[in-house]
Design an enzyme around this catalytic site. Structure first.
Site, mmCIF file in Angstrom:
data_model
loop_
_atom_site.group_PDB
_atom_site.id
_atom_site.type_symbol
_atom_site.label_atom_id
_atom_site.label_comp_id
_atom_site.label_asym_id
_atom_site.label_seq_id
_atom_site.Cartn_x
_atom_site.Cartn_y
_atom_site.Cartn_z
ATOM 1 N N LYS A 179 -3.144 -70.311 -14.805
ATOM 2 C CA LYS A 179 -4.002 -70.900 -15.846
ATOM 3 C C LYS A 179 -5.085 -71.705 -15.160
ATOM 4 C CE LYS A 179 -3.958 -71.134 -20.411
ATOM 5 N NZ LYS A 179 -3.320 -70.156 -21.298
HETATM 6 N N1 GLU Z 1 -5.088 -67.467 -22.963
HETATM 7 C C1 GLU Z 1 -4.180 -66.522 -23.520
HETATM 8 C C2 GLU Z 1 -2.753 -67.035 -23.463
HETATM 9 O O1 GLU Z 1 -2.522 -68.228 -23.405
HETATM 10 C C3 GLU Z 1 -4.342 -65.144 -22.928
HETATM 11 C C4 GLU Z 1 -4.106 -65.027 -21.460
HETATM 12 C C5 GLU Z 1 -4.468 -63.665 -20.877
HETATM 13 O O2 GLU Z 1 -4.781 -62.767 -21.614
HETATM 14 O O3 GLU Z 1 -4.400 -63.564 -19.650
HETATM 15 O O4 GLU Z 1 -1.820 -66.291 -23.557
#
Ligand code: GLU
Length: 429
Positions: free
Chosen positions: A119
């Protein structure tokens, strides 16, 4: 850019019950203990693999330089490239990004896609920034991370306050350095640049698919199911709209400021166009107005918190009156609240399953980019449904088999998969 409110929120997020990394760790510990995870792997999986902190100088429109703090935490690579979104927010903290990166690892494992977890976050106030400033911020952040991301290393995606445009800038910056177009470096791109049809709606659609399964356990049909949604962005707004289309009675919804409630059901497409035109739900005529906290306490069959962390805590959990909690947001419920909800008999579709539709279609996007062959939208949606339904049922079976609540079961299932792969690969010395 001093922002006393944001500083206060950052401090608040760091305190006990509401510290997301502590919340993640508490659930991890419990699941690992019940699973009987060996001490050695416990130590490895409990911490991220890598935490990157960068200071990003950006030339503002006024001509002066501003330096922003940015993070990318890569939690785990055992099952494939790290995967996860990037959020822009004034109150984002490293602890939050750490928790979110671990949640990505567990989320990808729960739906069994071959990714680890990561993240990113940048401490900034995107609402006050121009497009030019956001572009320069995004490009410089990408350049700072250039050695650490890539289709086989770590694949970013949108999260709070980032979108297809942000992904296009990252893709372009990365490609300029690589000297050729590398579209698989990010997902959630514009469709014309290698994005997947259905990706934008995927998280909300995933929430719908899991709710469809959960209501069967209560012998409910969509028409007989009342739904309250917190949030009206990419997850809440789209989720509410898809549920409305399917026949659910969506009785309340909120945006960042406040919410609206109508016991007879809201016309969601109309509500969303009102919100688009007015930038607020205030003043919407066909409903009563409620606060965001009050909204969570409305009696309903399905409550879907689709906004942010720490919405259901030890302070309000005993006032929650839903049968099913569908966690569209990451970490909306604290561990202390878990206990209270469990005693009340609330059926929880845990975040790492309920909101996994986004990363599932991100996986489909990455696959399509690497093949250079793109699927029809109905194919994407059908594959997503298969994944979500199978994962939901697997989770319920696991929970019954081990006689644990669904959240613990989700962590156990995920940890078991990641630990197995780590064990098979061995620890490189
Ligand atoms: N931000 C989204 C989540 O928290 C998607 C992450 C992604 O597609 O890599 O799942």
């Amino acid at each position: 850019m001093a922002n006393p409110m944001a500083d206060e929120m950052r401090r608040f997020k760091g305190s006990d019950e509401k510290n997301p990394f502590e919340a993640m760790s508490e659930r991890f510990d419990r699941a690992a203990r019940i699973l009987g995870l060996e001490d050695d792997f416990y130590k490895v999986l409990r911490v991220p693999s890598r935490e990157l902190k960068v200071y990003i100088p950006v030339k503002m429109d006024s001509g002066h330089l501003e330096v922003f703090e940015g993070y990318r935490v890569q939690h785990n690579f055992a099952r494939g490239p790290a995967k996860g979104g990037i959020r822009y927010a004034p109150d984002v903290t490293l602890d939050e990004v750490k928790a979110l990166s671990a949640w990505m690892t567990w989320k990808c494992a729960v739906v069994n896609v071959p990714f680890g977890g990561a993240k990113g976050g940048i401490v900034c106030n995107p609402i006050q920034m121009s497009q030019g400033e956001l572009e320069r911020l995004t490009r410089r952040y990408t350049a700072e991370l250039i050695d650490f991301i890539g289709p086989d290393k770590d694949v970013p995606a949108p999260d709070m306050n980032t979108n297809e445009q942000t992904m296009a800038w990252i893709m372009d910056t990365y490609s300029m350095h690589a000297r050729h177009t590398v579209n698989a470096v990010v997902t959630g791109k514009p469709v014309a640049l290698g994005g997947s049809l259905g990706r934008r709606e995927a998280t909300g659609r995933g929430v719908l698919f899991t709710v469809n399964e959960a209501i069967k356990r209560f012998k409910l049909t969509p028409e007989k199911t009342s739904v309250v949604v917190q949030g009206s962005g990419n997850v809440g707004g789209i989720g509410a709209e898809l549920m409305y289309e399917k026949g659910y009675k969506v009785i309340a919804i909120s945006d960042i400021g406040s919410g609206i409630y109508n016991a007879n059901g809201l016309n969601i497409p109309e509500v969303l166009s009102y919100l688009k035109a007015n930038k607020t739900l205030e003043g919407y005529a066909e409903a009563d107005h409620v606060g965001n906290q009050e909204l969570l306490e409305i009696e309903c069959d399905v409550l879907a918190p689709c906004a942010t962390e720490n919405q259901i805590t030890s302070e309000n959990a005993d006032r929650i009156k839903c049968k099913i909690l569908a966690e569209g947001a990451n970490g909306p419920t604290t561990p202390k609240a878990d206990k209270i909800l469990h005693d009340k008999g609330v059926f929880v579709i845990p975040d790492i399953l309920a909101n996994a539709g986004g990363v599932t279609v991100s996986y489909f996007e990455w696959v399509q980019d690497r093949m250079g062959y793109f699927w029809r939208e109905d194919e994407v949606n059908q594959r997503l449904e298969e994944k979500m339904v199978a994962s939901f049922n697997e989770l319920c079976r696991f929970s019954e088999l081990h006689d644990v609540d669904t959240r613990t079961a989700a962590y156990m299932l995920a940890i078991d998969r990641v630990a197995y792969d780590t064990r098979m690969r061995g620890i490189y010395a």
